[in-house]
Design a protein around this motif. Structure first.
Motif, PDB file in Angstrom:
ATOM      1  N   UNK A 232      36.126 117.425  15.036  1.00  0.00           N
ATOM      2  CA  UNK A 232      36.886 118.676  15.052  1.00  0.00           C
ATOM      3  C   UNK A 232      36.643 119.409  16.372  1.00  0.00           C
ATOM      4  N   UNK A 233      37.728 119.759  17.037  1.00  0.00           N
ATOM      5  CA  UNK A 233      37.636 120.546  18.275  1.00  0.00           C
ATOM      6  C   UNK A 233      38.300 121.904  18.060  1.00  0.00           C
ATOM      7  N   UNK A 234      37.750 122.922  18.699  1.00  0.00           N
ATOM      8  CA  UNK A 234      38.437 124.221  18.707  1.00  0.00           C
ATOM      9  C   UNK A 234      39.298 124.265  19.954  1.00  0.00           C
ATOM     10  N   UNK A 235      40.537 124.593  19.753  1.00  0.00           N
ATOM     11  CA  UNK A 235      41.448 124.573  20.896  1.00  0.00           C
ATOM     12  C   UNK A 235      42.397 125.751  20.834  1.00  0.00           C
ATOM     13  N   UNK A 236      42.796 126.178  22.006  1.00  0.00           N
ATOM     14  CA  UNK A 236      43.811 127.216  22.099  1.00  0.00           C
ATOM     15  C   UNK A 236      44.850 126.766  23.103  1.00  0.00           C
ATOM     16  N   UNK A 304      40.467 116.772  14.028  1.00  0.00           N
ATOM     17  CA  UNK A 304      40.419 118.080  13.382  1.00  0.00           C
ATOM     18  C   UNK A 304      40.715 119.159  14.413  1.00  0.00           C
ATOM     19  N   UNK A 305      41.686 119.991  14.098  1.00  0.00           N
ATOM     20  CA  UNK A 305      42.088 121.059  15.022  1.00  0.00           C
ATOM     21  C   UNK A 305      41.697 122.404  14.425  1.00  0.00           C
ATOM     22  N   UNK A 306      40.848 123.137  15.132  1.00  0.00           N
ATOM     23  CA  UNK A 306      40.549 124.513  14.732  1.00  0.00           C
ATOM     24  C   UNK A 306      41.299 125.441  15.671  1.00  0.00           C
ATOM     25  N   UNK A 307      42.155 126.271  15.114  1.00  0.00           N
ATOM     26  CA  UNK A 307      42.930 127.188  15.961  1.00  0.00           C
ATOM     27  C   UNK A 307      42.780 128.615  15.475  1.00  0.00           C
ATOM     28  N   UNK A 367      46.689 111.155  14.280  1.00  0.00           N
ATOM     29  CA  UNK A 367      47.004 112.121  13.232  1.00  0.00           C
ATOM     30  C   UNK A 367      46.074 113.339  13.326  1.00  0.00           C
ATOM     31  N   UNK A 368      46.617 114.482  12.998  1.00  0.00           N
ATOM     32  CA  UNK A 368      45.830 115.717  13.083  1.00  0.00           C
ATOM     33  C   UNK A 368      45.722 116.375  11.712  1.00  0.00           C
TER      34      UNK A 368
END
Ligand code: FCB
Length: 466
Positions: A232-236, A304-307, A367-368
């Motif tokens: 999981x990465x945090x991205x903006x 994994x997308x943390x937004x 896939x996300x």
């Protein structure tokens, strides 16, 4: 569940999400468990950091948190009442392997064993995060993530969890938000362990990614049935504040340090050259050894997308300079002029779509799953503990619509986890910031679903019935 609030479903097109879409709620170990000295658990870097005067708002710490360790069966019922498919939780390394070395601690691992059984008995799918920031303190004392050995220690620990749970858990994600561990923990110093050393933070980036690759390889080699592995990465999003070359460069640098420095090695097997060059100009290097990049680029199954929000960047600081005191190019965050949350974060759902579509374009074939998305607001609970959180309800509605729009534009998004199941220890902000869709009264530990939880439940039900 409280039924006092009106609970209309969100206005999303009927085909916005297929019946197979995975709906969930998320938490992490240190933020909710408490019981920090029970059943053999030893301190993590967050136990230590939260004791540093001034490090955490109000001197808060996770000693009790939501007391989830003792209330787990009731909390599973709470999760079930929301009608979700899956529960994303993290495993506390110092519970499973006290001090981060040596044998497994059966009593600590047993908690997650019980949790998994409880979830499955209640028709809920466990979605495991192996590392959500609680590094055993002794490993930090030995150098922490800037020390290469920590990557190997992590893979050993991952196998302890995998061996115990893989017969019942399908999804294992390695790290939550390595940017936060590396950048906030070792460079800015606002997260544990609170160091401020740029070279150390870049060393940490590489060893976190190496640990992810080593753990993924070992888990896959040991499996007897197919599993889903991920990170999981945090991205903006990083857009130029003004349409100038200076601001375009600032946005490129922000995107490079925040997103490409992680996803390029994970997916392409090399670090972005512009970032490598700029780090070198500052005398900072990535500690790459032979074979590392192949390990880091080990194939995985889900991103994994943390937004939370998107930002603009300017290459000019408030004094009009383009180079800071350390001689580095200025990269100044400029928040879009939107409404803000209680974190003072801008509310930018359209940028969520932008991010997801861009990930689909630049890193195809992956896939996300949205593993975190949500918002803190200054909740006012009534006497029953109920919060009519129109602001959070709207945040979820807009961001779910943004996910649906990204899917409509072709992005392969398979699930969505709301952050967070319940109010909890929000790191350096302590208990002051409430991200839960369920309100927690910390005096009594009473949980009360907020309006946003009821809407979320109804939204999920809407797509289920199709
Ligand atoms: C993310 C963290 C999560 C929570 C949210 C608000 O960066 O992964 O634990 O603190 O932010």
């Amino acid at each position: 569940m409280t039924s006092s609030a009106p609970s209309p479903t969100l206005l999303l097109p009927g085909d916005a999400f297929p019946p197979t879409f995975e709906w969930g709620v998320a938490t992490s170990s240190y933020q909710i468990e408490g019981a920090v000295a029970e059943d053999g658990r030893t301190p993590s870097i967050w136990d230590t950091f939260s004791r540093v005067p001034g490090a955490v708002h109000n001197g808060d710490h996770g000693d009790v948190a939501c007391d989830h360790y003792h209330r787990m069966p009731q909390d599973v019922q709470l999760i079930k009442s929301l009608g979700v498919d899956s529960y994303r939780f993290s495993v506390a390394w110092p519970r499973v392997q006290p001090r981060g070395r040596g044998p497994v601690n059966p009593a600590g691992l047993a908690f997650y064993d019980r949790l998994v059984d409880e979830l499955l008995t209640n028709g809920l799918r466990p979605f495991v995060t192996l590392y959500h920031w609680d590094l055993p303190q002794e490993l930090e004392d030995a150098g922490g993530w800037p020390n290469r050995d920590t990557a190997y220690r992590f893979a050993d620990y991952a196998m302890m969890v995998f061996d115990k749970l893989h017969d019942r858990v399908e999804t294992f994600t390695t790290l939550n938000e390595p940017w936060c561990s590396a950048w906030l923990g070792y460079h800015v110093g606002v997260h544990a362990p609170g160091r401020q050393d740029f070279q150390a933070s870049i060393d940490a980036v590489h060893h976190l990614l190496l640990g992810h690759g080593l753990a993924t390889q070992r888990m896959r080699a040991a499996e007897t049935t197919p599993h889903r592995y991920g990170i999981t990465l945090n991205m903006g999003t990083a857009d130029p504040a003004e349409d100038t070359q200076t601001d375009r460069d600032a946005a490129r640098r922000a995107d490079g340090m925040g997103l490409r420095l992680y996803l390029d090695p994970l997916r392409k097997g090399y670090y972005p050259q512009d970032m490598v060059d700029e780090l070198a100009e500052q005398g900072v290097t990535l500690p790459i050894e032979d074979g590392d990049m192949e390990v880091i680029a080990t194939p995985f199954d889900v991103l994994g997308v943390n937004f939370y929000f998107g930002q603009d960047f300017s290459g000019v600081d408030e004094q009009g300079r383009t180079v800071d005191d350390e001689g580095s190019p200025v990269v100044r965050s400029v928040f879009p002029g939107t409404e803000r949350t209680a974190m003072d974060w801008p509310i930018t759902p359209e940028r969520f779509t932008q991010l997801l579509v861009r990930l689909h374009r630049d890193y195809p074939g992956l896939p996300m799953i949205v593993t975190e998305n949500g918002a803190a607001f200054d909740d006012q609970a009534d006497e029953q503990g109920y919060v009519a959180d129109d602001d959070r309800t709207a945040y979820f509605a807009e961001h779910l619509a943004a996910v649906a729009e990204a899917r409509a534009q072709g992005a392969d998004i398979r699930g969505y986890f709301a952050w967070s199941l319940m109010d909890n220890f929000e790191w350096a902000y302590g208990y002051d910031k409430r991200f839960g869709i369920v309100h927690v009264d910390y005096e009594t530990q009473k949980r009360t679903p907020k309006q946003s939880a009821l809407r979320y439940r109804d939204t999920i039900a809407q797509f289920r019935s199709r």
